[in-house]
Design an enzyme around this catalytic site. Structure first.
Site, PDB file in Angstrom:
ATOM      1  CE1 TYR A   1      70.099  29.984-128.380  1.00 31.26           C
ATOM      2  CE2 TYR A   1      71.444  31.131-129.324  1.00 31.26           C
ATOM      3  CZ  TYR A   1      70.760  31.092-128.971  1.00 31.26           C
ATOM      4  OH  TYR A   1      70.331  32.546-128.300  1.00 31.26           O
TER       5      TYR A   1
ATOM      6  CG  HIS B   1      65.092  25.836-131.492  1.00 35.48           C
ATOM      7  ND1 HIS B   1      63.548  25.665-131.927  1.00 35.48           N
ATOM      8  CD2 HIS B   1      64.688  27.052-131.616  1.00 35.48           C
ATOM      9  CE1 HIS B   1      63.175  26.188-132.215  1.00 35.48           C
ATOM     10  NE2 HIS B   1      64.144  28.012-132.600  1.00 35.48           N
TER      11      HIS B   1
ATOM     12  CG  ASN C   1      63.442  34.460-133.779  1.00 34.03           C
ATOM     13  OD1 ASN C   1      62.961  33.377-133.532  1.00 34.03           O
ATOM     14  ND2 ASN C   1      62.204  35.465-132.729  1.00 34.03           N
TER      15      ASN C   1
END
Length: 208
Positions: free
Chosen positions: A36, A41, A87
């Site tokens: 990531y 993001h 999340n």
């Protein structure tokens, strides 16, 4: 006699004149892991890395995330990069608000926003999650959405149905060139929030 003069000229500071440390919790949202790193993001992590680096602050692993501390104009900025994954960001935010005894109005969450052009910054006092899973979880855990957030534009130039690939994709060449200056601008907005307050900061930085 010496004791008398010390008492006379070294008056103890009254309780109501003592100044307490003013803290701000600045949370940059992102996902941990090499896969990531450098993705759109994860701009929340990148903004905080740049802010910490400019102040020679170092992130240290801690509960639910990595934490660095930056002093600015008498304020302490507690920078948090949650390790809970996007999340479940609310778990880390709630814990560090309690741990540092930071009032909700001194919280700022830094997130990516596909509805804004690349590099643009929009600061809001409250709002819906806008479909952002990190904000959605924070709102659910805190039970409210009236906390400041800084939205960093990542653009939305992707074909229909490819939003996930775009958001989790790496910056292109031109974006990489422009990114350092935009990260610095976001850092200045965060410091402004701590120094002069939310309303004045919005008036200044939302116009840029």
């Amino acid at each position: 006699m010496a004791g008398f003069f010390r008492k006379l000229f070294c008056r103890a500071e009254p309780e109501n004149e003592r100044t307490e440390e003013v803290k701000y919790l600045i949370v940059g949202l992102g996902n941990i892991g090499n896969e990531y790193a450098g993705t759109r993001h994860n701009i929340g992590f990148e903004v905080l890395d740049a802010l910490a680096g400019a102040s020679n602050a170092v992130f240290e692993p801690s509960r639910y995330g990595s934490v660095a501390r930056v002093k600015y104009k008498g304020r302490t900025l507690v920078l948090l990069k949650p390790s809970t994954f996007m999340n479940l960001s609310g778990k880390a935010v709630a814990y560090w608000l309690r741990q540092e005894k930071v009032p909700l109005e001194n919280l700022m969450v830094v997130v990516d926003d596909i509805a804004l052009p690349f590099g643009s910054i929009r600061i809001r006092a409250k709002g819906s999650d806008g479909g952002h899973n990190g904000l959605k979880n924070i709102n659910a855990v805190l039970g409210r959405n009236d906390y400041p957030r800084l939205r960093f534009g990542i653009g939305g130039d992707f074909p229909q149905g490819f939003q996930v690939d775009y958001v989790l994709g790496k910056w292109d060449t031109e974006e990489k060139k422009a990114l350092p200056e935009r990260l610095e601008a976001a850092g200045e907005a965060i410091k402004s929030f701590a120094a002069i307050g939310l309303e004045r900061t919005m008036n200044i930085h939302n116009k840029k």
